[in-house]
Design a protein around this motif. Structure first.
Motif, mmCIF file in Angstrom:
data_model
loop_
_atom_site.group_PDB
_atom_site.id
_atom_site.type_symbol
_atom_site.label_atom_id
_atom_site.label_comp_id
_atom_site.label_asym_id
_atom_site.label_seq_id
_atom_site.Cartn_x
_atom_site.Cartn_y
_atom_site.Cartn_z
ATOM 1 N N VAL A 161 0.852 -1.187 0.000
ATOM 2 C CA VAL A 161 0.000 0.000 0.000
ATOM 3 C C VAL A 161 0.888 1.237 0.000
ATOM 4 C CG1 VAL A 161 -1.769 1.302 1.247
ATOM 5 C CG2 VAL A 161 -1.879 -1.206 1.163
ATOM 6 N N VAL A 162 0.586 2.161 -0.910
ATOM 7 C CA VAL A 162 1.363 3.394 -1.055
ATOM 8 C C VAL A 162 0.533 4.559 -0.540
ATOM 9 C CG1 VAL A 162 2.533 4.924 -2.681
ATOM 10 C CG2 VAL A 162 2.551 2.445 -3.065
ATOM 11 N N ASP A 163 1.023 5.188 0.516
ATOM 12 C CA ASP A 163 0.319 6.334 1.090
ATOM 13 C C ASP A 163 0.489 7.569 0.213
ATOM 14 O OD1 ASP A 163 -0.646 4.939 3.315
ATOM 15 O OD2 ASP A 163 1.217 5.284 4.419
ATOM 16 N N PHE A 164 -0.477 8.455 0.302
ATOM 17 C CA PHE A 164 -0.476 9.704 -0.456
ATOM 18 C C PHE A 164 0.234 10.764 0.371
ATOM 19 C CE2 PHE A 164 -2.936 13.492 -2.102
ATOM 20 C CZ PHE A 164 -2.352 13.498 -3.355
ATOM 21 N N ASP A 165 1.477 11.065 -0.007
ATOM 22 C CA ASP A 165 2.269 12.045 0.736
ATOM 23 C C ASP A 165 2.463 13.319 -0.088
ATOM 24 O OD1 ASP A 165 4.245 11.428 -1.160
ATOM 25 O OD2 ASP A 165 5.388 10.190 0.214
ATOM 26 N N GLN A 166 3.207 14.258 0.457
ATOM 27 C CA GLN A 166 3.405 15.559 -0.191
ATOM 28 C C GLN A 166 4.082 15.427 -1.555
ATOM 29 O OE1 GLN A 166 5.696 18.352 2.072
ATOM 30 N NE2 GLN A 166 5.473 19.981 0.565
ATOM 31 N N ALA A 167 5.113 14.617 -1.643
ATOM 32 C CA ALA A 167 5.825 14.465 -2.920
ATOM 33 C C ALA A 167 4.909 13.875 -3.986
ATOM 34 C CB ALA A 167 7.062 13.588 -2.727
ATOM 35 N N LEU A 168 4.137 12.872 -3.602
ATOM 36 C CA LEU A 168 3.207 12.258 -4.545
ATOM 37 C C LEU A 168 2.106 13.248 -4.936
ATOM 38 C CD1 LEU A 168 3.000 9.565 -5.963
ATOM 39 C CD2 LEU A 168 1.589 8.735 -4.080
ATOM 40 N N ALA A 169 1.686 14.076 -3.994
ATOM 41 C CA ALA A 169 0.662 15.089 -4.279
ATOM 42 C C ALA A 169 1.139 16.080 -5.341
ATOM 43 C CB ALA A 169 0.286 15.839 -3.002
ATOM 44 N N LEU A 170 2.368 16.518 -5.232
ATOM 45 C CA LEU A 170 2.904 17.468 -6.213
ATOM 46 C C LEU A 170 3.053 16.814 -7.586
ATOM 47 C CD1 LEU A 170 5.565 19.284 -4.022
ATOM 48 C CD2 LEU A 170 3.318 20.136 -4.733
ATOM 49 N N THR A 171 3.536 15.591 -7.599
ATOM 50 C CA THR A 171 3.656 14.881 -8.873
ATOM 51 C C THR A 171 2.282 14.662 -9.495
ATOM 52 O OG1 THR A 171 5.657 13.773 -8.104
ATOM 53 C CG2 THR A 171 4.513 12.766 -9.975
ATOM 54 N N ALA A 172 1.307 14.267 -8.684
ATOM 55 C CA ALA A 172 -0.054 14.046 -9.182
ATOM 56 C C ALA A 172 -0.656 15.337 -9.737
ATOM 57 C CB ALA A 172 -0.937 13.479 -8.077
ATOM 58 N N ALA A 173 -0.378 16.460 -9.093
ATOM 59 C CA ALA A 173 -0.899 17.742 -9.578
ATOM 60 C C ALA A 173 -0.311 18.077 -10.948
ATOM 61 C CB ALA A 173 -0.588 18.846 -8.577
ATOM 62 N N ARG A 174 0.973 17.822 -11.108
ATOM 63 C CA ARG A 174 1.608 18.081 -12.406
ATOM 64 C C ARG A 174 1.027 17.159 -13.492
ATOM 65 N NH1 ARG A 174 6.436 18.302 -8.870
ATOM 66 N NH2 ARG A 174 6.980 20.505 -8.685
ATOM 67 N N ILE A 175 0.853 15.902 -13.149
ATOM 68 C CA ILE A 175 0.280 14.943 -14.096
ATOM 69 C C ILE A 175 -1.154 15.325 -14.441
ATOM 70 C CG2 ILE A 175 -0.572 12.558 -14.244
ATOM 71 C CD1 ILE A 175 2.065 11.726 -12.856
ATOM 72 N N SER A 176 -1.912 15.734 -13.458
ATOM 73 C CA SER A 176 -3.298 16.144 -13.690
ATOM 74 C C SER A 176 -3.368 17.302 -14.675
ATOM 75 C CB SER A 176 -3.957 16.539 -12.366
ATOM 76 O OG SER A 176 -5.284 16.952 -12.587
ATOM 77 N N ALA A 177 -2.495 18.270 -14.494
ATOM 78 C CA ALA A 177 -2.474 19.425 -15.398
ATOM 79 C C ALA A 177 -2.032 19.022 -16.803
ATOM 80 C CB ALA A 177 -1.548 20.503 -14.832
ATOM 81 N N ALA A 178 -1.042 18.172 -16.891
ATOM 82 C CA ALA A 178 -0.503 17.772 -18.198
ATOM 83 C C ALA A 178 -1.473 16.906 -18.997
ATOM 84 C CB ALA A 178 0.821 17.026 -18.012
ATOM 85 N N HIS A 179 -2.197 16.028 -18.301
ATOM 86 C CA HIS A 179 -3.063 15.066 -18.997
ATOM 87 C C HIS A 179 -4.549 15.329 -18.788
ATOM 88 C CE1 HIS A 179 0.232 12.486 -20.277
ATOM 89 N NE2 HIS A 179 0.743 12.598 -19.066
ATOM 90 N N LYS A 180 -4.860 16.384 -18.031
ATOM 91 C CA LYS A 180 -6.256 16.707 -17.723
ATOM 92 C C LYS A 180 -6.975 15.527 -17.067
ATOM 93 C CE LYS A 180 -6.607 20.225 -21.341
ATOM 94 N NZ LYS A 180 -5.205 20.483 -21.354
#
Length: 125
Positions: A67-86
């Motif tokens: 199980v992979v917890d949602f931490d700050q680093a993952l949050a920032l990466t996810a935000a960038r991915i969300s913006a790039a791929h909508k």
């Protein structure tokens, strides 16, 4: 390494038409990463459809992976991915988790069509 998206987990647990496609990464638990957001989505859906007991049984299967917890680093990466791929929030977390660990993301969610590192299978009736 593999990450299985919530749509694929739900297909597997329901023994749907694509369940066999998702069984290999799910059953290879030593190489399975499970984003905590997948636990949330799967538990919520199964509990609503067939009760909390069934949902807890599904989560026990999911917890056989790492199980992979949602931490700050993952949050920032996810935000960038969300913006790039909508992508929506949960989808971006799934992809961010996969990319961080150079894993393949398995899904039948059409939001992931034509994204590198994703094994996408169209939903079948």
């Amino acid at each position: 390494m593999n990450v299985v998206d919530s749509s694929a987990w739900l297909e597997f647990f329901a023994d749907g038409p694509n369940a066999g496609r998702f069984a290999p990464p799910i059953l290879a638990t030593a190489n399975l990463l499970v984003p905590s957001v997948a636990i949330y989505e799967v538990f919520k859906t199964i509990a609503r459809q067939s009760g909390e007991s069934n949902a807890l049984q599904a989560i026990a299967v999911m917890e056989q992976g790492t199980v992979v917890d949602f931490d700050q680093a993952l949050a920032l990466t996810a935000a960038r991915i969300s913006a790039a791929h909508k992508l929506p929030l949960a989808d971006s977390i799934m992809l961010a988790t996969a990319r961080r660990d150079r894993a393949t993301l398995w899904t039948q969610d059409a939001d992931f069509t034509n994204i590198d590192g994703v094994r996408f299978f169209r939903r079948r009736p």
